[in-house]
Scaffold this motif. Structure first.
Motif, mmCIF file in Angstrom:
data_model
loop_
_atom_site.group_PDB
_atom_site.id
_atom_site.type_symbol
_atom_site.label_atom_id
_atom_site.label_comp_id
_atom_site.label_asym_id
_atom_site.label_seq_id
_atom_site.Cartn_x
_atom_site.Cartn_y
_atom_site.Cartn_z
ATOM 1 N N ILE A 49 -45.110 7.853 -33.285
ATOM 2 C CA ILE A 49 -45.228 6.551 -33.953
ATOM 3 C C ILE A 49 -46.342 5.713 -33.334
ATOM 4 O O ILE A 49 -47.137 5.090 -34.029
ATOM 5 N N PHE A 52 -49.769 6.349 -34.685
ATOM 6 C CA PHE A 52 -50.037 6.349 -36.121
ATOM 7 C C PHE A 52 -51.274 5.539 -36.499
ATOM 8 O O PHE A 52 -52.149 6.034 -37.204
ATOM 9 N N LEU A 86 -43.829 6.930 -41.207
ATOM 10 C CA LEU A 86 -44.987 6.119 -41.607
ATOM 11 C C LEU A 86 -45.915 6.923 -42.527
ATOM 12 O O LEU A 86 -46.410 6.409 -43.525
ATOM 13 N N LYS A 89 -44.873 7.109 -46.198
ATOM 14 C CA LYS A 89 -45.253 6.045 -47.122
ATOM 15 C C LYS A 89 -46.753 6.032 -47.369
ATOM 16 O O LYS A 89 -47.224 5.499 -48.365
ATOM 17 N N THR A 90 -47.510 6.603 -46.424
ATOM 18 C CA THR A 90 -48.966 6.559 -46.533
ATOM 19 C C THR A 90 -49.488 7.684 -47.420
ATOM 20 O O THR A 90 -50.396 7.487 -48.219
ATOM 21 N N HIS A 108 -34.614 13.126 -39.766
ATOM 22 C CA HIS A 108 -34.164 11.896 -39.106
ATOM 23 C C HIS A 108 -35.310 10.934 -38.823
ATOM 24 O O HIS A 108 -35.085 9.757 -38.560
ATOM 25 N N PHE A 109 -36.538 11.429 -38.807
ATOM 26 C CA PHE A 109 -37.685 10.533 -38.586
ATOM 27 C C PHE A 109 -37.991 9.712 -39.838
ATOM 28 O O PHE A 109 -38.846 8.849 -39.806
ATOM 29 N N GLY A 110 -37.317 9.995 -40.929
ATOM 30 C CA GLY A 110 -37.503 9.226 -42.158
ATOM 31 C C GLY A 110 -38.426 9.948 -43.115
ATOM 32 O O GLY A 110 -39.625 10.032 -42.874
#
Ligand SMILES: [Fe+2]
Ligand SMILES: [Fe+2]
Lengths: 242, 205
Positions: A49, A52, A86, A89-90, A108-110
């Motif tokens: 993260i 990023f 992140l 979404k990018t 789990h990191f989304g």
């Protein structure tokens, strides 16, 4: 974030990004690899993260955001892929190639948009433009589900945590003196890698490949004869010491 | 533009939602107790016969509003999943905004600007959805609040009826005590939640 070109041909290009001067001190330094063809790009082990924003800024020097079609995670570690939420979404239309074993964990990191492409234990391959990228099994080194990426035309092996070195200061990109370099690798490999059997397996598999450059996720890159020296050293090393 | 202060706020909202949901447990268990009390009280009132004539409709009332409260609470529980995922989405969007701002300060690029705009849109949309969900939540809690007001009224009436119930007075009085107590606990939990909602609203504005 520094970016250096490792390989360039008509079909594609390898770029290593890392050694970010703004990186918080207690975070382990990582190498991220970008492979791009005319219309597509893949990021190998995109990083944590914290990395990023410098990664995004660094990558946009080289590719359009829409051209990032693929991500690859060699294994599940936070320094490898905790930025996933992140990136999700990018580059929502991208695919993530990662070991099948870790799917339920990595999510789990989304991950709501990116598609998870599980790599079977035996490995596999994908095309990036005209280039072929092979997923070489490297299980238990150190993660129980783990892959390297081999590019037969560039003769580059992205070896993940294998060949990693932990050095401080302004670290050069390439290993110049193998004997000198051992001190930065030895503990890492002996402590993190759990299995001599898996290690010997991997060494045998990788010796079959034609490699000009072995590019790990931490520290310096091995070039030319340094690759063979590494394989010889690693073959003899007793791992799993804890 | 999102500052790290706003990122902290987004996390705080998440904590508020968690608090609201924790309070739901209190409300639900008290409402279940109330419903049980109503059933017991009805048995006592039956045994008391004419002596507790006025008590029977009261037990029906208690039963009615406790059932209603249980129903409302389970409606809220359904909403709570949605609330959590929306609050999480807001945290994530805020985080992305924060990271994009950092990226933009490293290198200004039209791609990053586009991403910033998109993610801001996304953030606004998620925030609005969260506001909407909070709005429904508030009206549910107001319903419970109304039910508790009638519960308190009934507790007072039942006390009068209980004192006329001769030998059954004592056990019927304890019923009204119980109602008063439960209603008070539920009201406190609901008030806390309304306060959280109020602050959540302020934070989202
Ligand atoms: Fe690792
Ligand atoms: Fe690593």
């Amino acid at each position: 974030m520094k970016a250096t070109e490792l390989f360039n041909s008509e079909s594609h290009q390898w770029i290593v990004l890392g050694r970010d001067p703004a990186k918080p001190e207690k975070i382990i330094d990582t190498n991220q690899y970008l492979i791009k063809s005319a219309e597509e790009a893949i990021i190998l082990d995109p990083g944590g993260i914290e990395l990023f924003s410098p990664m995004l800024a660094g990558i946009l020097h080289h590719v359009q955001i829409d051209n990032i079609t693929t991500l690859f995670a060699s294994h599940q570690d936070p320094d490898i892929i905790s930025s996933l939420g992140l990136w999700d979404k990018t580059v929502p239309n991208a695919k993530l190639y990662a070991p099948w074993l870790w799917e339920g964990f990595i999510r789990h990191f989304g991950m709501e948009n990116i598609q998870y492409m599980p790599i079977k234990d035996e490995g596999g391959e994908i095309k990036l433009g005209h280039a072929i990228l092979k997923f070489i099994p490297a299980h238990y080194l150190h993660s129980s589900g783990n892959f390297n990426v081999y590019d037969p035309s560039a003769k580059i092996l992205m070896s993940g945590d294998i060949g990693a070195s932990l050095e401080h200061g302004d670290v050069p990109l390439f290993v110049d003196n193998f004997a000198e370099h051992i001190q930065y690798m030895e503990y890492f490999h002996r402590r993190w890698m759990p299995s001599n059997r898996a290690k010997n397996n991997w060494v045998a598999r990788v010796r079959e490949l034609d490699i000009d450059m072995m590019a790990p996720q931490h520290g310096r890159i091995f070039k030319g004869e340094m690759v063979a020296e590494f394989l010889e050293w690693f073959a003899k090393l007793d791992v799993g010491i804890a | 533009m999102i500052s790290s202060h706003q990122a902290t706020m987004a996390i705080n909202n998440f904590v508020r939602v968690a608090n609201i949901i924790t309070n739901l447990d209190t409300i639900l268990s008290q409402a279940k107790n109330l419903s049980l009390t109503a059933k017991n009280a009805r048995v006592v009132a039956l045994r008391a016969g004419d002596a507790a004539f006025g008590f029977k409709p009261i037990t029906n009332f208690i039963d009615e509003f406790s059932t209603q409260t249980i129903k409302t609470t389970s409606e809220i529980s359904k909403l709570s999943n949605q609330l959590f995922s929306l609050a999480l989405a807001v945290v994530r969007c805020t985080d992305l905004q924060h990271q994009l701002n950092k990226a933009n300060s490293i290198k200004q690029h039209k791609c990053i600007v586009t991403l910033q705009q998109q993610s801001l849109c996304d953030l606004k949309q998620k925030t609005r959805a969260l506001e909407q969900a909070i709005f429904s939540l508030e009206s549910y809690f107001e319903d419970i609040q109304k039910q508790m007001r009638s519960a308190e009224y009934i507790a007072v009436t039942s006390r009068v009826e209980a004192s006329n119930a001769g030998e059954f007075s004592h056990s019927l009085e304890s019923v009204s005590d119980f109602i008063t107590n439960s209603a008070r606990k539920i009201k406190t939990a609901v008030n806390e939640n309304l306060q959280e909602i109020y602050e959540l609203r302020g934070a989202l504005r």
